[in-house]
Design an enzyme around this catalytic site. Structure first.
Site, short mmCIF file in Angstrom:
data_model
loop_
_atom_site.label_atom_id
_atom_site.label_comp_id
_atom_site.label_asym_id
_atom_site.label_seq_id
_atom_site.Cartn_x
_atom_site.Cartn_y
_atom_site.Cartn_z
CB ILE A 1 -0.55 -0.49 1.26
CG1 ILE A 1 -0.32 -0.34 2.24
CG2 ILE A 1 -2.40 -0.95 0.78
CD1 ILE A 1 -1.00 0.14 3.86
N GLY B 1 8.79 3.76 0.36
CA GLY B 1 9.72 4.53 0.76
C GLY B 1 10.61 4.48 0.07
CG MET C 1 15.50 4.02 4.62
SD MET C 1 15.85 4.40 6.52
CE MET C 1 15.75 3.55 7.38
CD GLU D 1 9.02 -3.70 -0.41
OE1 GLU D 1 9.10 -3.51 -1.98
OE2 GLU D 1 9.06 -4.33 -0.26
CB VAL D 2 3.61 0.82 4.27
CG1 VAL D 2 2.15 0.22 5.15
CG2 VAL D 2 4.46 1.28 4.63
CE LYS E 1 8.59 3.04 7.20
NZ LYS E 1 8.46 4.75 7.62
CG ASP F 1 10.13 11.31 2.82
OD1 ASP F 1 9.92 12.22 1.50
OD2 ASP F 1 9.86 10.16 2.31
#
Length: 172
Positions: free
Chosen positions: A25, A28, A30, A32-33, A48, A149
């Site tokens: 979903i 970024g 660093m 993944e979520v 995450k 961020d």
């Protein structure tokens, strides 16, 4: 895109013995979520996961674990809650490297980025969003936590297109 390929590889995995990963979903630089389900409590969560290429890098591991500790140390109506963390994610292409994960509150609704794709927002909605973001970020900053961020995709709301007061939250 490598992140999308990796995301498909992790879908269906159970991490921490209880969190079943669903669809990717968000992502970024660093991590993944994933949408996920806490199988013990039967609730929707977000997980995450540090990207595989950083799993062996002490600097990235330290930053990711520090993020989990920092986010778990605050509680505010405009910040997402942290439920758990660990090092139990496979899907590393057979390298045998466990990757750390952070289990977060999963919020329903659209992101600010989704709402902005739909066109202009009403002025009262924009003011309400700005106030809530400032409240959450200000709370974190007073505890010496800095979100490095912050972007519209990080900001969720259950009623972005409503003229009523809305609750919005973002990862800390």
């Amino acid at each position: 895109m490598p992140g999308r390929e990796q995301g498909r590889a992790l879908t269906g995995l159970v991490v921490g013995g209880r969190f079943r990963l669903g669809e990717l979903i968000g992502q970024g630089a660093m991590a993944e979520v994933y949408a996920a389900v806490d199988q013990n409590l039967g609730r929707d969560v977000a997980v995450k996961v540090l990207r595989a290429q950083y799993a062996g890098n002490d600097e990235f591991l330290g930053r990711f674990r520090g993020e989990a500790r920092a986010a778990a140390s605050v509680s505010h109506p405009n910040l997402v809650n942290v439920y758990d963390t660990g090092d139990d994610v496979g899907g590393d292409g057979g390298q045998g490297v466990a990757r750390p994960y952070i289990v977060l509150e999963r919020l329903p609704g659209d992101t600010l980025a989704d709402a902005l794709r739909g066109g202009r927002l009403a002025l009262d909605t924009v003011i309400d969003i700005a106030r809530q973001v400032a409240d959450g970020v200000g709370f974190a900053h007073r505890r010496n936590l800095v979100h490095r961020d912050l972007k519209p995709a990080d900001r969720k709301s259950t009623r972005l297109n409503s003229s009523h007061s809305q609750q919005s939250r973002m990862p800390s």
